[in-house]
Design a protein around this motif. Sequence first.
Motif, PDB file in Angstrom:
ATOM      1  N   PHE A  56       0.829  -1.216   0.000  1.00  0.00           N
ATOM      2  CA  PHE A  56       0.000   0.000   0.000  1.00  0.00           C
ATOM      3  C   PHE A  56       0.859   1.260   0.000  1.00  0.00           C
ATOM      4  O   PHE A  56       0.461   2.289  -0.531  1.00  0.00           O
ATOM      5  N   TRP A  61      -2.590   7.047  -2.511  1.00  0.00           N
ATOM      6  CA  TRP A  61      -4.019   6.775  -2.688  1.00  0.00           C
ATOM      7  C   TRP A  61      -4.786   8.085  -2.840  1.00  0.00           C
ATOM      8  O   TRP A  61      -4.373   9.121  -2.312  1.00  0.00           O
ATOM      9  N   GLY A  64      -5.575   9.966   0.350  1.00  0.00           N
ATOM     10  CA  GLY A  64      -4.384  10.604   0.922  1.00  0.00           C
ATOM     11  C   GLY A  64      -3.954  11.816   0.124  1.00  0.00           C
ATOM     12  O   GLY A  64      -3.561  12.853   0.684  1.00  0.00           O
ATOM     13  N   PHE A  86      -3.075   8.560  10.675  1.00  0.00           N
ATOM     14  CA  PHE A  86      -3.445   7.156  10.858  1.00  0.00           C
ATOM     15  C   PHE A  86      -3.479   6.445   9.501  1.00  0.00           C
ATOM     16  O   PHE A  86      -3.990   6.990   8.528  1.00  0.00           O
ATOM     17  N   ALA A  87      -2.935   5.221   9.442  1.00  0.00           N
ATOM     18  CA  ALA A  87      -2.872   4.433   8.196  1.00  0.00           C
ATOM     19  C   ALA A  87      -2.065   5.198   7.152  1.00  0.00           C
ATOM     20  O   ALA A  87      -2.530   5.483   6.054  1.00  0.00           O
ATOM     21  N   SER A  88      -0.833   5.483   7.510  1.00  0.00           N
ATOM     22  CA  SER A  88      -0.029   6.475   6.791  1.00  0.00           C
ATOM     23  C   SER A  88       0.474   6.008   5.422  1.00  0.00           C
ATOM     24  O   SER A  88       0.732   6.825   4.543  1.00  0.00           O
ATOM     25  N   GLY A  89       0.660   4.704   5.227  1.00  0.00           N
ATOM     26  CA  GLY A  89       1.110   4.200   3.926  1.00  0.00           C
ATOM     27  C   GLY A  89       2.477   4.750   3.556  1.00  0.00           C
ATOM     28  O   GLY A  89       3.482   4.509   4.243  1.00  0.00           O
ATOM     29  N   ASP A 109       1.099   2.984  11.072  1.00  0.00           N
ATOM     30  CA  ASP A 109       0.676   1.983  10.083  1.00  0.00           C
ATOM     31  C   ASP A 109       1.130   0.620  10.585  1.00  0.00           C
ATOM     32  O   ASP A 109       2.255   0.485  11.083  1.00  0.00           O
ATOM     33  N   ILE A 110       0.267  -0.384  10.456  1.00  0.00           N
ATOM     34  CA  ILE A 110       0.603  -1.715  10.981  1.00  0.00           C
ATOM     35  C   ILE A 110       1.542  -2.481  10.048  1.00  0.00           C
ATOM     36  O   ILE A 110       1.992  -3.560  10.404  1.00  0.00           O
ATOM     37  N   ASN A 135      -0.939  -0.976  16.592  1.00  0.00           N
ATOM     38  CA  ASN A 135      -2.310  -0.766  16.114  1.00  0.00           C
ATOM     39  C   ASN A 135      -3.007   0.198  17.069  1.00  0.00           C
ATOM     40  O   ASN A 135      -3.469  -0.200  18.144  1.00  0.00           O
ATOM     41  N   LEU A 137      -5.753   1.402  17.026  1.00  0.00           N
ATOM     42  CA  LEU A 137      -7.188   1.144  17.232  1.00  0.00           C
ATOM     43  C   LEU A 137      -7.453   0.318  18.485  1.00  0.00           C
ATOM     44  O   LEU A 137      -8.590   0.210  18.924  1.00  0.00           O
ATOM     45  N   GLY A 151      -6.238   9.174   5.641  1.00  0.00           N
ATOM     46  CA  GLY A 151      -6.456   9.180   4.190  1.00  0.00           C
ATOM     47  C   GLY A 151      -6.770   7.789   3.686  1.00  0.00           C
ATOM     48  O   GLY A 151      -6.003   6.852   3.905  1.00  0.00           O
ATOM     49  N   ASP A 152      -7.911   7.647   3.019  1.00  0.00           N
ATOM     50  CA  ASP A 152      -8.286   6.401   2.329  1.00  0.00           C
ATOM     51  C   ASP A 152      -8.309   5.197   3.261  1.00  0.00           C
ATOM     52  O   ASP A 152      -7.561   4.236   3.068  1.00  0.00           O
ATOM     53  N   TYR A 155     -11.780   1.183   2.718  1.00  0.00           N
ATOM     54  CA  TYR A 155     -11.843   0.235   1.597  1.00  0.00           C
ATOM     55  C   TYR A 155     -12.273  -1.163   2.051  1.00  0.00           C
ATOM     56  O   TYR A 155     -12.500  -2.039   1.235  1.00  0.00           O
ATOM     57  N   MET A 159     -12.393  -2.535   8.940  1.00  0.00           N
ATOM     58  CA  MET A 159     -11.458  -1.443   9.223  1.00  0.00           C
ATOM     59  C   MET A 159     -12.182  -0.102   9.225  1.00  0.00           C
ATOM     60  O   MET A 159     -11.988   0.724  10.113  1.00  0.00           O
TER      61      MET A 159
END
Length: 220
Positions: A56, A61, A64, A86-89, A109-110, A135, A137, A151-152, A155, A159
Amino acid sequence: MIEASLAGRRAFILENTRLQAPPHTPELRLRLADEITPIWKLTEEALAEIGLPPPFWAFAWAGGQALARYVLDHPEVVAGKRVIDFASGSGLVAIAAMKAGAASVLAADIDVFCEAAIGLNAEANGVEVAFTEANLLDAAPPSSAEVLLAGDICYERPMAEAVMAWLVQGRAAGANVLIGDPGRTYFPKDGLVKLAEYQVPTTRELEDMAVKRTSVWTLP
Ligand SMILES: C[S@@+](CC[C@H](N)C(=O)[O-])C[C@H]1O[C@@H](n2cnc3c(N)ncnc32)[C@H](O)[C@@H]1O
């Protein structure tokens, strides 16, 4: 097989990406995969064989890109603030926040490959971004965070539901929340306020359209 260390992951990223400008944030540079370095096209089996989770981080994305654009154009949202991306990719949004004057950004990001990707990308843009693979969360958003960026993230249903609940918790504790989303199936518009809408260039290799209408939302 990719060497299972930060150095090994950095070497893999340097070999399999090119430094390039995401189309919607041309002032930034990111190490991304493209038609010349098509790690997207690897099957799940091929990815597993070399020890690579779905990359990813090798793509900017649409969600993002929109959120990064918004932050760069509205620096007051993050300037002087402690921020979590969060979920930085690739770290695109985190880097945009630092460029816009954030006091600090923690990219979460995990996927441990993101540590290497975000490190390389932050260096390429002359900023420092902290990273955690925890994580987030699993607990309420850290009370020190003044701004939560995502961002994004809608999907997949589990999640999307978990992140939205976490962001609502953060908002209730006083954090400002901004989300970038290109109309993903599990994105819940209810209760959110649209701040901006963009036409974000993306790639047909990953998306159903070459340009995706993408919005930035906040929790009031
Ligand atoms: C579609 S990508 C978005 C990346 C980036 N925000 C962007 O817009 O370019 C989603 C990312 O969420 C990450 N992710 C999934 N579950 C997560 C979790 N529980 N905590 C942090 N990141 C997570 C994935 O590893 C992936 O990097």
